[in-house]
Design a protein around this motif. Structure first.
Motif, PDB file in Angstrom:
ATOM      1  N   PRO A 180       0.801  -1.229   0.000  1.00  0.00           N
ATOM      2  CA  PRO A 180       0.000   0.000   0.000  1.00  0.00           C
ATOM      3  C   PRO A 180       0.832   1.278   0.000  1.00  0.00           C
ATOM      4  O   PRO A 180       0.425   2.285  -0.546  1.00  0.00           O
TER       5      PRO A 180
ATOM      6  N   GLU B  11       1.538   2.781  -3.420  1.00  0.00           N
ATOM      7  CA  GLU B  11       0.398   3.207  -4.233  1.00  0.00           C
ATOM      8  C   GLU B  11       0.077   4.687  -4.053  1.00  0.00           C
ATOM      9  O   GLU B  11      -0.758   5.226  -4.757  1.00  0.00           O
TER      10      GLU B  11
ATOM     11  N   GLN C 169      -4.486   7.289  -0.745  1.00  0.00           N
ATOM     12  CA  GLN C 169      -5.783   6.846  -1.250  1.00  0.00           C
ATOM     13  C   GLN C 169      -6.726   8.040  -1.362  1.00  0.00           C
ATOM     14  O   GLN C 169      -6.797   8.876  -0.470  1.00  0.00           O
TER      15      GLN C 169
ATOM     16  N   ARG D  54     -10.159   9.680  -1.094  1.00  0.00           N
ATOM     17  CA  ARG D  54     -11.394   9.435  -0.346  1.00  0.00           C
ATOM     18  C   ARG D  54     -12.561   9.973  -1.166  1.00  0.00           C
ATOM     19  O   ARG D  54     -12.600  11.161  -1.480  1.00  0.00           O
TER      20      ARG D  54
ATOM     21  N   GLU E 201     -15.512   3.201  -7.477  1.00  0.00           N
ATOM     22  CA  GLU E 201     -14.784   2.931  -6.235  1.00  0.00           C
ATOM     23  C   GLU E 201     -15.123   3.945  -5.146  1.00  0.00           C
ATOM     24  O   GLU E 201     -14.262   4.549  -4.512  1.00  0.00           O
TER      25      GLU E 201
END
Length: 169
Positions: A4, A7, A10, A12, A91
């Motif tokens: 992770p 990557e 993330q 949101r 997503e």
């Protein structure tokens, strides 16, 4: 590096669904609050082919894009079908819904539980600003149709579009 950490951060995401026919200051209150909590907020404009709206879907999308442009992280799209499918395709793990009164909660809780059971999407309930606790698109349309002043209930751009539409008959 793998895992992770490689990557990057993330993103949101959340969605604010509705028919928005037309968008009101109450809707904008919820959308603006969601836009401060999430990196990307989708406004999902529901297509209901069995119901004739005052504004066409494209008109609603255009109005919403214009009145939310200042937030910078709001995307507006039409959808039909299940909201959880819209969420899966993009997503989006969270639905943000405004609650005006206890009567909203019963229905919205059932929807939240169904959506979570179908896909794991969470629903966050945001209490509506008391100024807008009575407000709905249906009420705005009804009052405006009978010549009532709704200028404090919708953004100026929407007020103008509403007036034009009602004058057209």
């Amino acid at each position: 590096m793998t895992g992770p950490e490689s990557e990057g951060p993330q993103v949101r995401r959340a969605v604010c669904p509705g028919s928005f026919d037309p968008i009101t200051n109450g809707h904008l209150d919820i959308i603006s609050r969601a836009s401060r909590l999430y990196d990307e907020v989708y406004v999902a404009v529901m297509i209901n082919k069995s119901k004739k709206g005052l504004f066409e879907i494209d008109e609603r999308i255009d109005l919403i894009r214009q009145v939310t442009a200042e937030y910078g992280n709001v995307r507006v799209e039409a959808f039909h079908g299940l909201l959880v499918d819209f969420c899966k395709q993009r997503e989006i793990p969270a639905i943000v819904k405004g609650l005006r009164a206890v009567s909203d909660f019963d229905y919205e809780l059932q929807m939240a539980q169904m959506n979570n059971g179908l896909s794991g999407v969470e629903t966050l309930f945001v209490p509506t600003n008391p100024t807008y606790s009575f407000l709905s698109s249906s009420l705005v349309k009804e009052v405006a149709t009978w010549g009532g002043d709704v200028s404090h209930l919708v953004p100026p751009l929407v007020l103008e579009a509403l007036g034009e539409r009602l004058r057209q008959g």
